[in-house]
Enzyme design. Sequence first.
Site, PDB file in Angstrom:
ATOM      1  N   LYS A 297      26.268  -4.595  -2.101  1.00 12.99           N
ATOM      2  CA  LYS A 297      27.728  -4.663  -2.248  1.00 12.99           C
ATOM      3  C   LYS A 297      28.440  -4.066  -1.049  1.00 12.99           C
ATOM      4  O   LYS A 297      29.662  -4.030  -0.998  1.00 12.99           O
ATOM      5  CB  LYS A 297      28.167  -3.889  -3.497  1.00 12.99           C
ATOM      6  CG  LYS A 297      27.616  -4.401  -4.793  1.00 12.99           C
ATOM      7  CD  LYS A 297      28.171  -3.542  -5.942  1.00 12.99           C
ATOM      8  CE  LYS A 297      27.179  -3.414  -7.070  1.00 12.99           C
ATOM      9  NZ  LYS A 297      27.513  -2.320  -7.965  1.00 12.99           N
TER      10      LYS A 297
ATOM     11  N   ARG B  17       0.786  -1.225   0.000  1.00 10.08           N
ATOM     12  CA  ARG B  17       0.000   0.000   0.000  1.00 10.08           C
ATOM     13  C   ARG B  17       0.824   1.284   0.000  1.00 10.08           C
ATOM     14  O   ARG B  17       0.580   2.194  -0.794  1.00 10.08           O
ATOM     15  CB  ARG B  17      -0.923   0.064   1.240  1.00 10.08           C
ATOM     16  CG  ARG B  17      -2.158  -0.770   1.142  1.00 10.08           C
ATOM     17  CD  ARG B  17      -2.477  -1.378   2.503  1.00 10.08           C
ATOM     18  NE  ARG B  17      -1.508  -2.404   2.773  1.00 10.08           N
ATOM     19  CZ  ARG B  17      -1.649  -3.683   2.394  1.00 10.08           C
ATOM     20  NH1 ARG B  17      -2.757  -4.050   1.841  1.00 10.08           N
ATOM     21  NH2 ARG B  17      -0.708  -4.574   2.619  1.00 10.08           N
ATOM     22  N   THR B  18       1.774   1.364   0.910  1.00 10.30           N
ATOM     23  CA  THR B  18       2.474   2.636   1.083  1.00 10.30           C
ATOM     24  C   THR B  18       3.276   2.981  -0.173  1.00 10.30           C
ATOM     25  O   THR B  18       3.202   4.095  -0.693  1.00 10.30           O
ATOM     26  CB  THR B  18       3.394   2.572   2.322  1.00 10.30           C
ATOM     27  OG1 THR B  18       2.633   2.041   3.405  1.00 10.30           O
ATOM     28  CG2 THR B  18       3.915   3.936   2.688  1.00 10.30           C
TER      29      THR B  18
ATOM     30  N   ARG C 132      11.372   3.660   3.690  1.00 10.26           N
ATOM     31  CA  ARG C 132      10.942   2.678   4.706  1.00 10.26           C
ATOM     32  C   ARG C 132      12.147   1.824   5.062  1.00 10.26           C
ATOM     33  O   ARG C 132      12.864   1.348   4.182  1.00 10.26           O
ATOM     34  CB  ARG C 132       9.811   1.798   4.180  1.00 10.26           C
ATOM     35  CG  ARG C 132       9.513   0.625   5.117  1.00 10.26           C
ATOM     36  CD  ARG C 132       8.299  -0.169   4.724  1.00 10.26           C
ATOM     37  NE  ARG C 132       7.063   0.562   4.973  1.00 10.26           N
ATOM     38  CZ  ARG C 132       5.851   0.022   4.871  1.00 10.26           C
ATOM     39  NH1 ARG C 132       5.715  -1.243   4.516  1.00 10.26           N
ATOM     40  NH2 ARG C 132       4.770   0.737   5.106  1.00 10.26           N
TER      41      ARG C 132
ATOM     42  N   HIS D  61       4.861   5.392  11.611  1.00  9.93           N
ATOM     43  CA  HIS D  61       4.382   5.310  10.226  1.00  9.93           C
ATOM     44  C   HIS D  61       3.401   6.468  10.067  1.00  9.93           C
ATOM     45  O   HIS D  61       2.190   6.275   9.993  1.00  9.93           O
ATOM     46  CB  HIS D  61       3.707   3.954  10.005  1.00  9.93           C
ATOM     47  CG  HIS D  61       3.403   3.617   8.580  1.00  9.93           C
ATOM     48  ND1 HIS D  61       3.564   4.497   7.518  1.00  9.93           N
ATOM     49  CD2 HIS D  61       2.916   2.463   8.020  1.00  9.93           C
ATOM     50  CE1 HIS D  61       3.203   3.913   6.401  1.00  9.93           C
ATOM     51  NE2 HIS D  61       2.815   2.686   6.680  1.00  9.93           N
TER      52      HIS D  61
HETATM   53  N1   CP Z   1      -0.352  -0.207   5.871  1.00  9.61           N
HETATM   54  C1   CP Z   1       0.858  -0.413   5.287  1.00  9.61           C
HETATM   55  O1   CP Z   1       1.872   0.227   5.615  1.00  9.61           O
HETATM   56  O2   CP Z   1       0.833  -1.334   4.291  1.00  9.61           O
HETATM   57  P1   CP Z   1       2.108  -1.795   3.464  1.00  9.61           P
HETATM   58  O3   CP Z   1       3.067  -2.444   4.423  1.00  9.61           O
HETATM   59  O4   CP Z   1       1.589  -2.742   2.424  1.00  9.61           O
HETATM   60  O5   CP Z   1       2.734  -0.563   2.862  1.00  9.61           O
END
Ligand code: CP
Length: 309
Positions: free
Chosen positions: A87, A58-59, A108, A136
């Site tokens: 590497k 999603r993100t 991320r 998040h």
């Molecule tokens: N909710 C969320 O962060 O989903 P993903 O891990 O799929 O990005």
Amino acid sequence: MMPNPFSNRDIISTLDFSKVDIEYLLEVAGRMEDIARQGSRVLANKILASIFLEPSTRTRLSFDAAMKHLGGQVIGFSDWDKSSLKKGETLSDTLKVVQGYSDILVIRSEWEGAARYASEILDIPVINAGSGAQEHPTQSFLDLMTIQRERHRLDGLTVGICGDLTYGRTVHSLLPLLVNYDVKLKLISPQQLKVRREDKMLLESKNVSFEEMEAIDTVIPSLDVLYMTRIQRERFRSEEEFLRVKGYYVLTSSLLKNARKELLVMHPLPRINEIDPSVDVLPQAVYFKQPRYGMLLRMALLGLIFDAF
Ligand code: CP
């Protein structure tokens, strides 16, 4: 008119944002559906670098879609083992190089300080797309948007947050947003996964009404929102510890038979087994609406960071 509080800003922690900032963002996000439908070129000369060192659906895809709806472009990688990190290049060197190709970084990482660190060493704005068990922020902005759009208010609600309240980074980001509103919180978790001490201190310092509990069935009838979370298997110190709480909560349609008609059942997703698929067809289930709100919210955020609206 109020100056844009997101102009050229890093998005690292929800603790960095005031209620005024949050409401500004939600107001702009509310205007994004039309723009998504019609398309826009306001970010036509901008490139977003998307560096995902942990899995995401999603993100990553919603940032990608958000940028493209605004006419921008996206570069990056999500399979880090095909990058030069494999590497032995340091993250710091990688990010300094990526900065030369892009106008904004979305990152991320399992490393809790990664996004903050990136924001300190780079001159371009940095968005935290998930930093270990820590934060998040854009997920939590979209969670708040979901409640506002589906319930038309954020005050006067009783919100249950259930599951992994220790390692769930969305919980850790959501609480600093909710403390801005008149909410009652029911924090539902196994003993081993209770909300963290710093979260409790935040709730106490803001005089938020909250109660910790283990049972979910008895509290459901009192809730306006039930925010389910996944047990974060990847954050446990050992598989044994995880197995003790695996499958601890499974929300079923029968558990919801005494729920309010207007209840919102939310989940940041992905779910494993904590919401039974029988719940998907209930009118209370909004967890498949959240990802769409997420794309709209991220469009608003990107546009505001670049002062494009
Ligand atoms: N909710 C969320 O962060 O989903 P993903 O891990 O799929 O990005």
